[in-house]
Design an enzyme around this catalytic site. Structure first.
Site, PDB file in Angstrom:
ATOM      1  N   ASN A  69       0.842  -1.196   0.000  1.00 44.37           N
ATOM      2  CA  ASN A  69       0.000   0.000   0.000  1.00 44.37           C
ATOM      3  C   ASN A  69       0.868   1.233   0.000  1.00 44.37           C
ATOM      4  O   ASN A  69       1.977   1.238   0.532  1.00 44.37           O
ATOM      5  CB  ASN A  69      -0.980  -0.006   1.184  1.00 44.37           C
ATOM      6  N   ALA A  70       0.318   2.261  -0.650  1.00 42.89           N
ATOM      7  CA  ALA A  70       0.961   3.580  -0.623  1.00 42.89           C
ATOM      8  C   ALA A  70      -0.158   4.612  -0.470  1.00 42.89           C
ATOM      9  O   ALA A  70      -0.329   5.495  -1.315  1.00 42.89           O
ATOM     10  CB  ALA A  70       1.763   3.818  -1.889  1.00 42.89           C
ATOM     11  N   ASN A 126       3.548   7.602  14.587  1.00 41.00           N
ATOM     12  CA  ASN A 126       4.000   6.905  13.379  1.00 41.00           C
ATOM     13  C   ASN A 126       5.170   7.660  12.759  1.00 41.00           C
ATOM     14  O   ASN A 126       4.973   8.616  12.013  1.00 41.00           O
ATOM     15  CB  ASN A 126       2.837   6.786  12.385  1.00 41.00           C
ATOM     16  N   CYS A 129       6.249   5.591   8.408  1.00 38.40           N
ATOM     17  CA  CYS A 129       5.494   5.343   7.176  1.00 38.40           C
ATOM     18  C   CYS A 129       6.414   5.501   5.977  1.00 38.40           C
ATOM     19  O   CYS A 129       7.004   6.555   5.776  1.00 38.40           O
ATOM     20  CB  CYS A 129       4.317   6.297   7.036  1.00 38.40           C
ATOM     21  N   ASN A 191       6.071  -1.588  11.253  1.00 37.13           N
ATOM     22  CA  ASN A 191       5.321  -0.951  10.179  1.00 37.13           C
ATOM     23  C   ASN A 191       5.643  -1.740   8.895  1.00 37.13           C
ATOM     24  O   ASN A 191       6.294  -2.788   8.951  1.00 37.13           O
ATOM     25  CB  ASN A 191       5.708   0.531  10.076  1.00 37.13           C
ATOM     26  N   GLY A 243       1.503  -9.333   9.851  1.00 35.50           N
ATOM     27  CA  GLY A 243       1.047 -10.614   9.319  1.00 35.50           C
ATOM     28  C   GLY A 243       0.202 -11.458  10.239  1.00 35.50           C
ATOM     29  O   GLY A 243      -0.048 -12.628   9.938  1.00 35.50           O
TER      30      GLY A 243
HETATM   31  C1  LIG Z   1      -3.733   0.007   4.040  1.00 31.31           C
HETATM   32  C2  LIG Z   1      -2.803   0.221   5.216  1.00 31.31           C
HETATM   33  C3  LIG Z   1      -2.779   1.455   5.867  1.00 31.31           C
HETATM   34  C4  LIG Z   1      -1.920   1.675   6.951  1.00 31.31           C
HETATM   35  N1  LIG Z   1      -1.927   2.887   7.580  1.00 31.31           N
HETATM   36  C5  LIG Z   1      -1.132   3.091   8.673  1.00 31.31           C
HETATM   37  C6  LIG Z   1      -1.190   4.317   9.410  1.00 31.31           C
HETATM   38  O1  LIG Z   1      -1.989   5.220   9.123  1.00 31.31           O
HETATM   39  N2  LIG Z   1      -0.339   4.474  10.452  1.00 31.31           N
HETATM   40  C7  LIG Z   1       0.544   3.483  10.835  1.00 31.31           C
HETATM   41  O2  LIG Z   1       1.292   3.664  11.806  1.00 31.31           O
HETATM   42  N3  LIG Z   1       0.583   2.285  10.182  1.00 31.31           N
HETATM   43  C8  LIG Z   1      -0.234   2.087   9.112  1.00 31.31           C
HETATM   44  N4  LIG Z   1      -0.193   0.868   8.457  1.00 31.31           N
HETATM   45  C9  LIG Z   1       0.715  -0.207   8.946  1.00 31.31           C
HETATM   46  C10 LIG Z   1      -0.031  -1.211   9.841  1.00 31.31           C
HETATM   47  O3  LIG Z   1      -0.561  -0.597  10.991  1.00 31.31           O
HETATM   48  C11 LIG Z   1       0.902  -2.374  10.267  1.00 31.31           C
HETATM   49  O4  LIG Z   1       1.998  -1.851  10.988  1.00 31.31           O
HETATM   50  C12 LIG Z   1       1.445  -3.178   9.087  1.00 31.31           C
HETATM   51  O5  LIG Z   1       0.491  -3.288   8.058  1.00 31.31           O
HETATM   52  C13 LIG Z   1       1.895  -4.599   9.494  1.00 31.31           C
HETATM   53  O6  LIG Z   1       0.816  -5.356  10.033  1.00 31.31           O
HETATM   54  P1  LIG Z   1      -0.118  -6.374   9.131  1.00 31.31           P
HETATM   55  O7  LIG Z   1       0.838  -7.225   8.342  1.00 31.31           O
HETATM   56  O8  LIG Z   1      -0.935  -7.121  10.128  1.00 31.31           O
HETATM   57  O9  LIG Z   1      -0.935  -5.499   8.252  1.00 31.31           O
HETATM   58  C14 LIG Z   1      -1.065   0.629   7.384  1.00 31.31           C
HETATM   59  C15 LIG Z   1      -1.097  -0.614   6.731  1.00 31.31           C
HETATM   60  C16 LIG Z   1      -1.958  -0.846   5.660  1.00 31.31           C
HETATM   61  C17 LIG Z   1      -1.977  -2.200   5.006  1.00 31.31           C
END
Ligand SMILES: Cc1cc2nc3c(=O)[nH]c(=O)nc-3n(C[C@H](O)[C@H](O)[C@H](O)COP(=O)(O)O)c2cc1C
Length: 301
Positions: A69-70, A126, A129, A191, A243
């Protein structure tokens, strides 16, 4: 006190399961699937001092075992957040953790100061990012900058501060120590990991931003390894994520040293995941005759 209860910097959570920022909105869109009263905490999408439009589209792409994602931290700004999202979350018996983003130290501090008198339980900063050009990761990849911003934020914060660490560094323990020496109460990790996907038919990048942050099951072994390393490097508690899609995944993080865990990308595949993780962890404690989840935190040495 229930056997699932954990303590994060003086804040008692009914269980260690929370949402990962940016994957659960501010809870409203998931509340028809998940009873938010059953979660340890809801971690909200990153919020800045002013509204941010985010990056151009396309800004998500699927990958093997995960996604890129971006989004670029699109958010409505702190005013809308305080008027709309905090009152919604206050209807539930769960802890509220607000994820804060910014471009400069002043931006972060403005949001933190604004939240000082709001009824929220913790702040997650955060600085990791990978999808915004200014701020964000610039602080999260340099230990001196991370320590300095942590110190600044702590001056304005009334709630305990969680610094969210980036995995896009050579030595995660150096970053965790920098956050701790800046006064962080908790660290959260990981992150997303910077990645890229090419659309071969269009002969261009799958994401308009060219690169994106990778998340989902494929990143879990990296995340577990980093949580383990950080648990052996700092004394402050850790929130582990990356994950997690099942109770078994969550328990790996707990045994590696996390006090709490966040479920992110898995919510997009199965909106019931957070509840299933809570139920599965409870069943595991029962089956293994563990009296208290705290006995499992960092039990793997
Ligand atoms: C679509 C999306 C948006 C995210 N937005 C944020 C955010 O606003 N702030 C943040 O600290 N992390 C953000 N993250 C990171 C997640 O909180 C998390 O650290 C990362 O996705 C790893 O966990 P996961 O594999 O369970 O998704 C985002 C991740 C995704 C996929």
């Amino acid at each position: 006190m229930s056997k699932m209860s954990v303590n994060l910097a003086g804040v008692t959570l009914k269980n260690p399961v929370m949402t990962a920022s940016g994957t659960f909105g501010s809870g409203a869109e998931y509340s028809e699937f998940v009873d938010l009263n059953h979660l340890g905490a809801v971690v909200t999408k990153g919020v800045a001092n002013v509204p941010w439009p985010g990056n151009p589209t396309p800004r998500v792409a699927e990958t093997t075992g995960g996604m890129l994602n971006a989004i670029g931290l699109q958010n409505p700004g702190i005013d809308v957040f305080c008027e709309r999202d905090i009152p919604f979350l206050l209807k539930y018996d769960t802890k509220i953790i607000v994820n804060v983003c910014g471009k400069t130290t002043e931006d972060y501090c403005e949001v933190v100061e604004r939240l000082a008198n709001e009824p929220v339980d913790m702040l997650e900063i955060n600085v990791s990012c990978p999808n915004v050009k200014e701020g964000g990761i610039a602080f999260g990849q340099n230990p001196k900058a991370l320590e300095a911003i942590t110190k600044e934020v702590k001056k304005y914060a009334k709630q305990p501060v969680i610094m969210k660490l980036s995995p896009n560094v050579t030595d995660i323990t150096e970053m965790a120590r920098a956050a701790e020496s800046g006064g962080a109460d908790v660290v959260s990790l990981i992150n997303t990991i910077t990645g890229m996907k090419i659309d071969i038919n269009r002969r261009t990048f799958a994401l308009a931003n060219k690169t994106g942050g990778m998340s989902g099951p494929a990143v879990k072994p990296v995340a577990v390894r980093m949580v383990y390393q950080v648990a052996n490097a700092v004394k402050i508690p850790i929130i582990g994520m990356g994950g997690i899609a099942s109770a078994e995944d969550a328990l790996e993080f707990i045994m590696a040293g996390a006090t709490a865990v966040s479920v992110g990308t898995a919510n997009f595949i199965n909106p019931y995941t957070t509840q299933e993780v809570v139920d599965g962890m409870e069943a595991f404690l029962e089956k293994q005759k563990v009296e208290d989840i705290n006995q499992l935190i960092g039990c793997v040495k």
